[in-house]
Design an enzyme around this catalytic site. Structure first.
Site, PDB file in Angstrom:
ATOM      1  N   GLU A 112       0.862  -1.194   0.000  1.00  0.00           N
ATOM      2  CA  GLU A 112       0.000   0.000   0.000  1.00  0.00           C
ATOM      3  C   GLU A 112       0.893   1.238   0.000  1.00  0.00           C
ATOM      4  OE1 GLU A 112      -2.637  -0.138   3.329  1.00  0.00           O
ATOM      5  OE2 GLU A 112      -3.484  -2.092   2.740  1.00  0.00           O
ATOM      6  N   GLY A 146       5.230  -0.683   2.571  1.00  0.00           N
ATOM      7  CA  GLY A 146       6.074  -1.410   1.627  1.00  0.00           C
ATOM      8  C   GLY A 146       6.828  -2.469   2.388  1.00  0.00           C
ATOM      9  N   GLY A 150       6.972 -17.141  -3.514  1.00  0.00           N
ATOM     10  CA  GLY A 150       7.099 -16.174  -4.604  1.00  0.00           C
ATOM     11  C   GLY A 150       8.542 -15.834  -4.909  1.00  0.00           C
ATOM     12  N   ARG A 185      32.733  -9.758 -32.469  1.00  0.00           N
ATOM     13  CA  ARG A 185      33.122  -8.351 -32.610  1.00  0.00           C
ATOM     14  C   ARG A 185      34.648  -8.248 -32.716  1.00  0.00           C
ATOM     15  NH1 ARG A 185      31.975  -3.081 -33.898  1.00  0.00           N
ATOM     16  NH2 ARG A 185      32.852  -1.624 -32.393  1.00  0.00           N
ATOM     17  N   GLN A 241      27.946  -2.913 -21.260  1.00  0.00           N
ATOM     18  CA  GLN A 241      29.331  -2.443 -21.389  1.00  0.00           C
ATOM     19  C   GLN A 241      30.068  -3.211 -22.489  1.00  0.00           C
ATOM     20  OE1 GLN A 241      30.073   0.166 -19.726  1.00  0.00           O
ATOM     21  NE2 GLN A 241      32.215   0.380 -20.318  1.00  0.00           N
ATOM     22  N   ILE A 242      29.878  -4.536 -22.525  1.00  0.00           N
ATOM     23  CA  ILE A 242      30.533  -5.361 -23.544  1.00  0.00           C
ATOM     24  C   ILE A 242      30.021  -4.999 -24.941  1.00  0.00           C
ATOM     25  CG2 ILE A 242      30.671  -7.741 -24.443  1.00  0.00           C
ATOM     26  CD1 ILE A 242      30.828  -8.662 -21.485  1.00  0.00           C
ATOM     27  N   GLU A 260       8.860  -8.263  -4.189  1.00  0.00           N
ATOM     28  CA  GLU A 260       8.770  -9.522  -3.435  1.00  0.00           C
ATOM     29  C   GLU A 260       9.671  -9.429  -2.188  1.00  0.00           C
ATOM     30  OE1 GLU A 260       6.630 -10.859  -5.444  1.00  0.00           O
ATOM     31  OE2 GLU A 260       6.407 -13.009  -5.088  1.00  0.00           O
TER      32      GLU A 260
END
Lengths: 268, 382
Positions: free
Chosen positions: B127, B131, B242, B268, B336-337, B363
């Site tokens: 709510e 939290g 959960g 690359r 970053q890579i 959760e």
């Protein structure tokens, strides 16, 4: 009510196969095993036939105990039953030895109506078993099918034949051979997985079949792989220089050297 | 001790992976861009029983164990983390508490529809003023004759806009002035039940998050889940389960970012060689692989403990904290890579980064996870 049997094989997942170049054998260590890609389409076809005409689908494989996993996957897809043909005497069987065993198994089963196979396996690519089995059982093999129907004991289909299509009508039982472009396979409903691992897989061993004297995968397989070599696709580039006329002359000469000339160059 | 997955678990992984790549693959970036959950996807998820992963087969579920459940959420999230969340919340904090705490009548009424995905489930506790402090909820149910009258509101409700069956945590006050926490099963068609606007989020944009408003809702007593005063226990237990789903979701996102990083860095070429051959990049890959493996082992062990019937509060908190932490870290390194390409929306890398962040928040925030872990270890549960 059709008794449909689909032949499947457990193979190493083929997106990253590695070969030991010294022995020429596939490195099977740490490989994930899956159902041969063609065969998943075979299972799909079996399930489609069952859904439309009624019947029972049995998946059959020959292999070591771990090949049970392939049968359980077929059951998770929707097959009713799995049969594992397994025995140390069947190890190292080539296609002919495999066929001899399958023949005995199908003669023992007796009331089969449709046997479905893929075109070839991804780990050996021979594509021979459907033909050999057709010969051994004395029943028709139908390949390259694209339309089919069953009516009582009859099977009718349309098959690719070069640029034409043939219409075929035969009596059951038959072998249908299909490839991976034949259909789209279904996704496994997760609710079938639990059952697929609870169901009992029937085992057929050396003692359960007839005429074992012919059968000895290790010693009586006529096919022996002597060597495996890397296939290298070589292309040679040649540059042609000179004026347009000279270039044409040179191209004509090259074509002549390759024997293309007699087809059309001569027709002036 | 066997660290191999069983053939059954391997088949679960292969099945869900194929489904996710075929069906969710082409839709994940569209769902993110258009910020909507697709009902077309919901129907396809029904076909593989993704809405009833752990529900018993007699209700139409797949009746999988917790490791299979974790694998399924991981594989869905590897392709589409939004769908991973939708499925995780539906299964673990909506369908599961009804199975565990519901009466026979409640199970028969709700579970078949939840298992088939005909109805989607949601769980609402958070709510505006409650939290991390879960006990501070202000939704209030006051007993009148044979029913309760519920007022209040909830925020950040996952599946808020697409669910039909809601588990709602509230405080109650009986006629003889007894107070405590209760969980109600509410239907979206109840009079006074209002669904708020679709929230505009940083990540997981393909999932539905809304507020809920309750205006004098008439709640019959048969809609109480478990016993009247069980509310807090049910809520906290649901979150324990959960967290397995959220850890699996974070792991799936991290796995996707890792696989992209491997492929990209091998292809690359800079300074005449693949960038994967530079230590600056290869060490990043090594760190990613190690972190993912650790998170996965921790998660599967948590799932194993749950199936064994052991207490797994500490382990589930560790799993959720660690998997979400490495997911944020790995997705960041993946950008970053990929350099500039990773920052552009043409590749899914930036989506992974946005999707991963919230796993450290919801959760139970990671700070609350550490609070739970430290409470358990200081109590002697080492």
């Amino acid at each position: 009510m059709l008794n449909i049997y689909v032949l499947i094989k457990q193979v190493p997942k083929s997106d990253n196969l590695q070969i030991n170049w010294k022995t020429g054998a596939l490195i099977r260590k740490n490989l994930e095993n899956v159902i041969n890609p063609d065969d998943i389409h075979g299972i799909e076809l079996a399930l489609t036939i069952k859904e439309k005409y009624g019947g029972k689908v049995t998946a059959i494989t020959m292999g070591p105990l771990q090949a049970e996993a392939a049968l359980r996957e077929a059951i998770a897809m929707g097959a009713d039953k799995g049969i594992l043909i397994t025995d140390p005497m069947f190890a190292y069987s080539d296609t002919l030895q495999t066929t001899l065993v399958l023949k005995e198994v199908f003669e023992k089963i007796g009331d089969y109506n449709v046997i479905i196979t893929g075109i070839e396996t991804s780990d050996s690519s021979t594509g021979q078993v459907p033909y050999q089995l057709s010969e051994a059982l004395g029943i028709p093999l139908i390949t390259d099918i694209f339309n089919y129907e069953f009516e009582k004991t009859l099977f009718r289909c349309q098959r690719n034949f070069g640029h034409e299509s043939q219409f075929i009508e035969v009596n059951l039982p038959i072998i249908m051979r299909i490839g991976r472009h034949f259909n789209t396979t279904r996704h496994i409903p997760l609710s079938r997985i639990k059952r697929a691992f609870e169901i009992e897989i029937e085992h057929i061993d050396f003692n359960a079949i007839n005429c074992p004297s012919e059968i000895d995968g290790c010693n009586k397989s006529p096919t022996q792989v002597i060597k495996t070599e890397k296939l290298i696709h070589k292309r040679k580039n040649e540059f042609i220089n000179g004026t347009i006329k000279e270039k044409i002359q040179q191209i004509l000469q090259i074509m002549k050297d390759h024997g293309v000339e007699k087809h059309w160059i001569g027709k002036k | 001790m066997d660290f191999e997955l069983s053939e059954k678990h391997k088949l679960v992984r292969r099945s869900v992976r194929t489904f996710a790549e075929d069906v969710l693959g082409p839709l994940a970036s569209i769902m993110d861009r258009e910020a909507r959950f697709s009902l077309e996807v919901a129907k396809k998820l029904s076909k593989i029983n993704a809405w009833g992963l752990q529900l018993p087969q007699n209700y139409g579920g797949a009746e999988l164990d917790s490791i299979s459940y974790a694998i399924a959420i991981e594989e869905i999230s590897r392709i589409c983390a939004s769908t991973g969340l939708t499925i995780s919340v539906h299964n673990s904090v909506s369908a599961y508490p009804i199975l565990k705490f519901g009466s026979v009548e409640q199970k028969e009424k709700y579970l078949p529809n939840l298992a088939s995905g005909k109805k989607i489930g949601a769980f609402a506790w958070t709510e505006p003023n409650a939290g991390s402090d879960a006990g501070a909820i202000e939704c209030l149910a006051i007993e009148e004759n044979d029913h309760f009258i519920l007022n209040g509101s909830k925020i950040f409700v996952t599946n808020g806009g697409i669910a039909s069956t809601y588990l709602i945590g509230a405080k109650y006050q009986t006629k003889d002035d007894k107070k405590g926490y209760v969980v109600f099963i509410l239907d979206k068609d109840m009079k006074g039940f209002e669904i708020g606007e679709h929230e505009d989020k940083l990540g997981l944009r393909g999932s539905s998050t809304t507020s809920l408003y309750f205006h004098d809702i008439y709640v019959p007593k048969e809609n109480i889940l478990g016993q009247l005063n069980d509310g807090f226990k049910i809520g906290m237990h649901a979150l324990d389960v959960g967290r397995i789903g959220i850890a699996a979701q974070a792991l799936g996102i991290a796995q996707a970012a890792y696989e992209h990083s491997i492929n990209y860095s091998k292809g690359r070429i800079q300074f005449n060689k693949p960038i994967s051959q530079f230590q600056g990049i290869s060490f990043k890959l090594a760190e990613m692989a190690t972190k993912i493996d650790s998170a996965r082992l921790l998660l599967y062990r948590t799932a194993f403990l749950r199936d064994k019937g052991s207490n797994f509060s500490k382990e589930t908190a560790m799993s959720k904290y660690y998997a979400s932490f490495i997911a944020r870290d790995i997705t960041q390194e993946a950008i970053q890579i990929h350099g500039g390409y990773g920052y552009m929306k043409d590749l899914p890398i930036e989506r992974y980064y946005r999707d991963a962040k919230v796993c450290e928040i919801y959760e139970g925030s990671n700070e609350i996870m550490k609070f739970i872990i430290s409470r358990e270890i200081l109590r002697g549960n080492l």
